[in-house]
Design a protein around this motif. Structure first.
Motif, PDB file in Angstrom:
ATOM      1  N   TYR A   1       0.831  -1.202   0.000  1.00  0.00           N
ATOM      2  CA  TYR A   1       0.000   0.000   0.000  1.00  0.00           C
ATOM      3  C   TYR A   1       0.864   1.250   0.000  1.00  0.00           C
ATOM      4  CZ  TYR A   1      -4.079  -2.911   1.067  1.00  0.00           C
ATOM      5  OH  TYR A   1      -5.085  -3.849   1.028  1.00  0.00           O
TER       6      TYR A   1
ATOM      7  N   GLN B   1       2.173   1.739  -3.419  1.00  0.00           N
ATOM      8  CA  GLN B   1       1.156   2.279  -4.322  1.00  0.00           C
ATOM      9  C   GLN B   1       1.000   3.786  -4.141  1.00  0.00           C
ATOM     10  OE1 GLN B   1      -2.422   0.010  -3.574  1.00  0.00           O
ATOM     11  NE2 GLN B   1      -1.434  -1.923  -4.099  1.00  0.00           N
ATOM     12  N   ILE B   2       1.058   4.233  -2.892  1.00  0.00           N
ATOM     13  CA  ILE B   2       0.942   5.671  -2.631  1.00  0.00           C
ATOM     14  C   ILE B   2       2.147   6.411  -3.210  1.00  0.00           C
ATOM     15  CG2 ILE B   2       0.963   7.413  -0.798  1.00  0.00           C
ATOM     16  CD1 ILE B   2      -0.783   5.546   0.844  1.00  0.00           C
TER      17      ILE B   2
ATOM     18  N   SER C   1       1.769   6.836  -6.846  1.00  0.00           N
ATOM     19  CA  SER C   1       0.744   7.814  -7.221  1.00  0.00           C
ATOM     20  C   SER C   1       1.267   9.246  -7.220  1.00  0.00           C
ATOM     21  CB  SER C   1      -0.460   7.706  -6.277  1.00  0.00           C
ATOM     22  OG  SER C   1      -0.162   8.250  -4.999  1.00  0.00           O
TER      23      SER C   1
ATOM     24  N   THR D   1       8.324  10.512   5.557  1.00  0.00           N
ATOM     25  CA  THR D   1       8.492  10.463   4.109  1.00  0.00           C
ATOM     26  C   THR D   1       9.766  11.218   3.740  1.00  0.00           C
ATOM     27  OG1 THR D   1       7.200  12.484   3.711  1.00  0.00           O
ATOM     28  CG2 THR D   1       6.000  10.387   3.724  1.00  0.00           C
TER      29      THR D   1
ATOM     30  N   ILE E   1       1.675  12.813  -0.053  1.00  0.00           N
ATOM     31  CA  ILE E   1       1.599  11.494   0.586  1.00  0.00           C
ATOM     32  C   ILE E   1       0.814  11.585   1.885  1.00  0.00           C
ATOM     33  CG2 ILE E   1       2.939   9.679   1.719  1.00  0.00           C
ATOM     34  CD1 ILE E   1       5.172  10.291  -0.341  1.00  0.00           C
TER      35      ILE E   1
ATOM     36  N   ARG F   1      -2.894  11.883   1.307  1.00  0.00           N
ATOM     37  CA  ARG F   1      -3.525  10.608   0.957  1.00  0.00           C
ATOM     38  C   ARG F   1      -3.641   9.693   2.167  1.00  0.00           C
ATOM     39  NH1 ARG F   1      -2.464   7.421  -4.440  1.00  0.00           N
ATOM     40  NH2 ARG F   1      -3.993   6.203  -3.249  1.00  0.00           N
ATOM     41  N   LEU F   2      -2.572   9.635   2.967  1.00  0.00           N
ATOM     42  CA  LEU F   2      -2.634   8.794   4.161  1.00  0.00           C
ATOM     43  C   LEU F   2      -3.760   9.255   5.084  1.00  0.00           C
ATOM     44  CD1 LEU F   2       1.170   8.439   5.024  1.00  0.00           C
ATOM     45  CD2 LEU F   2      -0.331   6.660   4.142  1.00  0.00           C
TER      46      LEU F   2
ATOM     47  N   GLU G   1      -7.251   8.417   3.082  1.00  0.00           N
ATOM     48  CA  GLU G   1      -7.551   7.021   2.783  1.00  0.00           C
ATOM     49  C   GLU G   1      -7.466   6.121   4.004  1.00  0.00           C
ATOM     50  OE1 GLU G   1      -5.293   5.597  -0.492  1.00  0.00           O
ATOM     51  OE2 GLU G   1      -5.854   7.274  -1.797  1.00  0.00           O
TER      52      GLU G   1
END
Length: 415
Positions: free
Chosen positions: A8, A11-12, A15, A277, A294, A297-298, A301
């Motif tokens: 996962y 994938q992030i 993206s 990150t 990032i 999104r975290l 999601e």
């Protein structure tokens, strides 16, 4: 079963790879040559599980990401009152390198801007400490947080000192008001060497998870900081960690965070996890462009916004019972990202005696979409490992039984 969490994260990262906006920190010669495409992310839970993806073994200098940790060290060494006398706690609304102090007290506004960080650095190991001894205390403390020996990059230190006029001006200003007593050059040298300590994203995730865990290092289990020190540190990160973008950050992302001009970005959720990150391109506020995306999104999601009303479940596995060929995994409570990680961790390293696994979700109060996705992926991977898998869901809380490969989970009426 291999846990899907690193996948996962990967994938992030994929993206955001095409986001090429921003620039590396070209005002520091060594950072100006950084490879802009490097990209990594890591998560460490308070139970000590570390997951990472991308260039997670690459080392980079901490820069301003070091500030909250040194602030925590000062609070631990000297106590709250002594630190508050030297530096405030209010967001400044200004850039990180502004030459500004509080009216009246002449204290720096907070420990996350450069004026505050230089002041806090000078508190470590006492005002009479040499630069070498002070930096060694800080390096040793960071190494204890990371559970490995970290080092100062002297090349980066020298590179930054060649262009440290702004920080020297700040140090002279602080000295003129009696906020620091060391001479300006040594104060900036000490602070610059602090910022030049090298880490990986995995190091930072573990260090940040220590703050989330109330001061207990989650991998070694050693208590390093007091709980109130961690609480104060996270509070200041939430209000000032992202400089003049801090208010918007907390409203949209909702994760107490701190950035650094080398491209590092850390965040923490109390009682749950630490996140880090790395991507060198920066926006005008000095924050990593890809890192910000990032984290956005975290937060969205995985349901990680600090102010979200969703409850978190850290003890999601109620019991695991085996009866003949069947093993029943009983879940409970709300299942968000943190709870799903707990579930996957419980079952990924376990050997099951039978051929069929039944996931009992009758005591689950609800699934966050990422929690549902992770649990279903875990079941699918168990099926790939050769088990028959099924779900006991009398209330229909899972809702969607389709796996990522288009197949569906078997549903049983009783267990």
């Amino acid at each position: 079963m291999k846990t899907p969490i690193p996948d996962y994260l990967g994938q992030i990262l994929d993206s955001v790879r095409d986001r090429d906006g921003g620039e590396v920190a070209d005002y520091i010669p060594d950072l100006a040559t950084a490879e802009p495409e490097r990209l990594a992310a890591a998560v460490c839970t308070v139970s000590g599980n570390v997951y990472s993806a991308g260039d997670d073994g690459d080392e980079f200098t901490m820069q301003s990401v070091s500030k909250p940790f040194v602030y925590a060290l000062a609070l631990q060494e000297l106590g709250r009152d002594a630190v508050f006398d030297a530096v405030g706690m209010e967001p400044s609304g200004e850039a990180f390198h502004e030459l500004s102090l509080e009216e009246g007290t002449h204290r720096p506004m907070n420990p996350m801007i450069n004026a505050g960080a230089i002041t806090v650095n000078q508190l470590i190991n006492g005002e009479d400490s040499s630069v070498e001894d002070r930096v060694e205390v800080i390096r040793g403390f960071f190494s204890e947080l990371a559970a490995r020996e970290l080092k100062v990059n002297e090349w980066v230190t020298d590179s930054e000192l060649e262009h440290a006029d702004r920080n020297l001006s700040i140090a002279h200003m602080l000295r003129s008001h009696g906020i620091i007593r060391d001479n300006a050059h040594e104060a900036v040298l000490s602070y610059t060497r602090q910022c030049a300590i090298e880490v990986t994203v995995r190091d930072l995730a573990v260090m940040t998870a220590t703050l989330a865990n109330g001061g207990v290092q989650p991998v070694t289990g050693r208590r390093i900081l007091n709980q109130d020190v961690c609480r104060l540190t996270l509070s200041v990160m939430s209000s000032a960690g992202m400089y003049d973008a801090a208010g918007r950050w907390m409203a949209t992302v909702g994760i107490p965070a701190k950035s650094g001009v080398s491209g590092g970005l850390i965040g923490t959720l109390p009682g749950q996890l630490g996140i880090a990150t790395f991507s060198p391109r920066l926006n005008p506020q000095g924050n990593s462009v890809r890192g910000v995306h990032i984290f956005e999104r975290l937060s969205e999601e995985m349901g990680l916004h600090l102010m979200a009303a969703d409850p978190s479940g850290t003890h999601a596995v109620r019991s695991i019972q085996s009866d003949g060929e069947d093993t029943v995994i009983n879940l409970q409570g709300p299942v968000n990202f943190t709870a799903a990680e707990n579930i996957l961790d419980e079952i990924s390293g376990r050997e099951f005696p039978g051929e069929r696994l039944i996931l009992d979700v009758s005591r689950v109060s609800g699934f966050h979409r990422m929690g549902r996705k992770m649990v279903k992926e875990g079941l699918r991977r168990l099926r790939e490992d050769g088990f028959e898998v099924a779900i006991y869901d009398p209330e229909g809380v899972v809702a969607d039984l389709e796996f990522s490969d288009g197949t569906h989970a078997e549903s049983v009426e009783e267990r």
